[in-house]
Design a protein around this motif. Structure first.
Motif, PDB file in Angstrom:
ATOM      1  N   THR A  29       0.830  -1.203   0.000  1.00 33.11           N
ATOM      2  CA  THR A  29       0.000   0.000   0.000  1.00 33.11           C
ATOM      3  C   THR A  29       0.863   1.251   0.000  1.00 33.11           C
ATOM      4  N   PHE A  30       1.946   1.213   0.775  1.00 37.37           N
ATOM      5  CA  PHE A  30       2.841   2.371   0.848  1.00 37.37           C
ATOM      6  C   PHE A  30       3.426   2.695  -0.531  1.00 37.37           C
ATOM      7  N   LEU A  31       3.928   1.685  -1.239  1.00 36.02           N
ATOM      8  CA  LEU A  31       4.542   1.931  -2.542  1.00 36.02           C
ATOM      9  C   LEU A  31       3.508   2.312  -3.596  1.00 36.02           C
ATOM     10  N   ASN A  32       2.294   1.796  -3.459  1.00 33.35           N
ATOM     11  CA  ASN A  32       1.211   2.235  -4.352  1.00 33.35           C
ATOM     12  C   ASN A  32       0.932   3.724  -4.167  1.00 33.35           C
ATOM     13  N   GLU A  33       0.859   4.152  -2.913  1.00 37.70           N
ATOM     14  CA  GLU A  33       0.582   5.568  -2.634  1.00 37.70           C
ATOM     15  C   GLU A  33       1.748   6.450  -3.072  1.00 37.70           C
ATOM     16  N   LEU A  34       2.963   5.948  -2.907  1.00 39.16           N
ATOM     17  CA  LEU A  34       4.140   6.713  -3.304  1.00 39.16           C
ATOM     18  C   LEU A  34       4.190   6.947  -4.807  1.00 39.16           C
ATOM     19  N   THR A  35       3.826   5.937  -5.575  1.00 38.94           N
ATOM     20  CA  THR A  35       3.957   6.016  -7.043  1.00 38.94           C
ATOM     21  C   THR A  35       2.663   6.419  -7.748  1.00 38.94           C
ATOM     22  N   GLY A  36       1.531   6.261  -7.067  1.00 39.00           N
ATOM     23  CA  GLY A  36       0.254   6.536  -7.714  1.00 39.00           C
ATOM     24  C   GLY A  36      -0.195   5.427  -8.638  1.00 39.00           C
ATOM     25  N   ALA A  37       0.482   4.283  -8.573  1.00 34.59           N
ATOM     26  CA  ALA A  37       0.153   3.133  -9.417  1.00 34.59           C
ATOM     27  C   ALA A  37      -0.196   1.942  -8.528  1.00 34.59           C
ATOM     28  N   GLU A  38      -0.831   0.935  -9.117  1.00 36.42           N
ATOM     29  CA  GLU A  38      -1.028  -0.333  -8.424  1.00 36.42           C
ATOM     30  C   GLU A  38       0.107  -1.258  -8.845  1.00 36.42           C
ATOM     31  N   LEU A  39       1.001  -1.547  -7.927  1.00 35.75           N
ATOM     32  CA  LEU A  39       2.190  -2.329  -8.228  1.00 35.75           C
ATOM     33  C   LEU A  39       2.030  -3.763  -7.730  1.00 35.75           C
ATOM     34  N   PHE A  40       2.386  -4.694  -8.592  1.00 38.89           N
ATOM     35  CA  PHE A  40       2.299  -6.120  -8.267  1.00 38.89           C
ATOM     36  C   PHE A  40       3.692  -6.722  -8.466  1.00 38.89           C
ATOM     37  N   PHE A  41       4.340  -7.057  -7.362  1.00 39.02           N
ATOM     38  CA  PHE A  41       5.733  -7.499  -7.396  1.00 39.02           C
ATOM     39  C   PHE A  41       5.812  -9.017  -7.529  1.00 39.02           C
ATOM     40  N   LYS A  42       6.322  -9.470  -8.674  1.00 42.44           N
ATOM     41  CA  LYS A  42       6.550 -10.892  -8.913  1.00 42.44           C
ATOM     42  C   LYS A  42       7.895 -11.243  -8.296  1.00 42.44           C
ATOM     43  N   CYS A  43       7.882 -12.012  -7.209  1.00 38.19           N
ATOM     44  CA  CYS A  43       9.047 -12.148  -6.335  1.00 38.19           C
ATOM     45  C   CYS A  43       9.927 -13.338  -6.696  1.00 38.19           C
ATOM     46  N   GLU A  44      10.750 -13.142  -7.722  1.00 42.69           N
ATOM     47  CA  GLU A  44      11.700 -14.176  -8.118  1.00 42.69           C
ATOM     48  C   GLU A  44      12.900 -14.246  -7.172  1.00 42.69           C
ATOM     49  N   ASN A  45      12.955 -13.343  -6.200  1.00 47.09           N
ATOM     50  CA  ASN A  45      13.948 -13.479  -5.133  1.00 47.09           C
ATOM     51  C   ASN A  45      13.646 -14.698  -4.266  1.00 47.09           C
ATOM     52  N   PHE A  46      12.428 -15.230  -4.362  1.00 52.01           N
ATOM     53  CA  PHE A  46      12.056 -16.459  -3.657  1.00 52.01           C
ATOM     54  C   PHE A  46      12.219 -17.702  -4.530  1.00 52.01           C
ATOM     55  N   GLN A  47      12.775 -17.523  -5.711  1.00 46.03           N
ATOM     56  CA  GLN A  47      12.934 -18.631  -6.649  1.00 46.03           C
ATOM     57  C   GLN A  47      14.053 -19.562  -6.193  1.00 46.03           C
ATOM     58  N   LYS A  48      14.049 -20.794  -6.697  1.00 42.88           N
ATOM     59  CA  LYS A  48      15.175 -21.700  -6.488  1.00 42.88           C
ATOM     60  C   LYS A  48      16.465 -20.984  -6.889  1.00 42.88           C
ATOM     61  N   ALA A  49      17.518 -21.195  -6.140  1.00 38.81           N
ATOM     62  CA  ALA A  49      18.802 -20.533  -6.347  1.00 38.81           C
ATOM     63  C   ALA A  49      18.723 -19.020  -6.169  1.00 38.81           C
ATOM     64  N   GLY A  50      17.573 -18.527  -5.711  1.00 39.94           N
ATOM     65  CA  GLY A  50      17.442 -17.124  -5.372  1.00 39.94           C
ATOM     66  C   GLY A  50      17.272 -16.169  -6.525  1.00 39.94           C
ATOM     67  N   ALA A  51      16.942 -16.664  -7.727  1.00 42.83           N
ATOM     68  CA  ALA A  51      16.823 -15.766  -8.879  1.00 42.83           C
ATOM     69  C   ALA A  51      16.028 -16.413 -10.008  1.00 42.83           C
ATOM     70  N   PHE A  52      15.429 -15.552 -10.841  1.00 42.09           N
ATOM     71  CA  PHE A  52      14.642 -16.010 -11.984  1.00 42.09           C
ATOM     72  C   PHE A  52      15.444 -16.893 -12.929  1.00 42.09           C
ATOM     73  N   LYS A  53      16.751 -16.745 -12.908  1.00 39.56           N
ATOM     74  CA  LYS A  53      17.581 -17.471 -13.869  1.00 39.56           C
ATOM     75  C   LYS A  53      17.538 -18.977 -13.684  1.00 39.56           C
TER      76      LYS A  53
END
Length: 324
Positions: A36-60
């Motif tokens: 909610t904070f980042l939505n209000e900061l940017t004025g957009a609805e942001l949806f973060f696809k979290c590949e930091n939680f992926q195997k090996a820690g990255a989308f790769k």
């Protein structure tokens, strides 16, 4: 399943669908988080696809797994090799370990220690080089000549791009009515996979790439109409130092709306914001999209925006805001 164009093999959307089924046992379907904070900061609805939680820690892990598990038994037996500043190196090591085949990685000696440790932890062998593209490629040529291993390029490989395309395939299923997607760009593997998938399943979604101003060769390439390559740019976003290649350039020039840049300070500030507000660990390269959204609010205001957080392999003993 692929299209031959001049000397390039261009992956198709069918390749993405095949990759998605092939790699399912080896990857996570990563979550989408909001703030909610980042939505209000940017004025957009942001949806973060979290590949930091992926195997090996990255989308790769997606592209590397697709490449490794698509190999014939004969090719796999010889092993795989690559050159990478970090996330592809450890992702290929992860995938090779799952298949039980050898992997050798050429890494710049300046690569984050956390990523070197992860490569070795997955069973990879590291050969170090100078932190420049020319040194990386010449050292790698020698490694392949000696081993005969299958080269899996970090991004300029149709198998890798098809694998990366599975990320936006999931994102489009997880979030309805997206209007824009923003992803970091270095060599362009994630952006190319995003272009490949969204141009087929949701062609009205605008694709923006985000890049450090200190390593803005992709932005300059898009505006010039041809590839411009920097050899050894300096940026805190260590995963975004490499240039576009012919295959990724194909997708960028045909599907990317624009490439936006952010300064080093803006990248670090955005990284700190995500750590503070979303309570998730992510690396500097992953902060570049948010930095460019904050910097260019007029583009994203009022829009539903997918933001790809590409990885979380950061050196916790060397955080950028702790540097003197």
């Amino acid at each position: 399943m692929t299209i031959q164009a001049e000397t390039m093999i261009i992956p198709t959307f069918d390749d993405v669908l095949i990759a998605h089924e092939r790699i399912k046992p080896y990857i996570h379907r990563t979550p989408v988080l909001t703030s909610t904070f980042l939505n209000e900061l940017t004025g957009a609805e942001l949806f973060f696809k979290c590949e930091n939680f992926q195997k090996a820690g990255a989308f790769k892990a997606r592209g590397a797994s697709n490449a490794v598990f698509s190999l014939s038994e004969n090719k796999a037996a010889v092993g795989v090799a690559t050159h990478s500043s970090g996330n592809h190196a450890l992702s290929l090591s992860y995938a090779a370990g799952r298949r039980g085949i050898p992997v050798t990685v050429v890494m710049p000696h300046s690569a984050p220690q956390a990523k070197k440790d992860a490569v070795r932890g997955y069973g990879g062998t590291i050969v170090e080089c100078e932190p420049s593209l020319s040194s990386r490629e010449s050292t790698f040529a020698q490694v392949v000549a000696e081993s005969g291993a299958e080269f899996v390029h970090p991004y300029n490989d149709p198998r890798v791009i098809a694998g990366q395309g599975t990320c936006s395939l999931e994102l489009n299923e997880q979030v309805e009515n997206l209007e824009m997607v923003v992803a970091p760009i270095g060599g362009g593997g994630m952006v190319s996979g995003t272009c490949l998938t969204l141009s087929n399943v949701a062609p009205d979604i605008k694709i923006y790439a985000a890049e450090p101003l200190n390593a803005d060769d992709a932005a300059r390439s898009l505006h010039a109409g041809h590839i411009i390559a920097d050899d050894a740019p300096e940026t805190v976003a260590d995963g975004l130092k490499v240039p576009l290649k012919d295959l990724t350039w194909h997708f960028v020039k045909n599907h990317v709306t624009d490439i936006l840049t952010a300064t080093e300070e803006e990248i670090v500030d955005a990284m700190k914001l995500i750590w503070k507000r979303m309570k998730i660990v992510m690396e500097p390269s992953s902060a570049v999209p948010l930095a460019t959204i904050i910097k260019n609010k007029e583009i994203f205001q009022g829009k539903r925006v997918g933001v790809i957080i590409t990885g979380g392999n950061v050196d916790l003993d060397n955080l950028p805001w702790n540097k003197n």
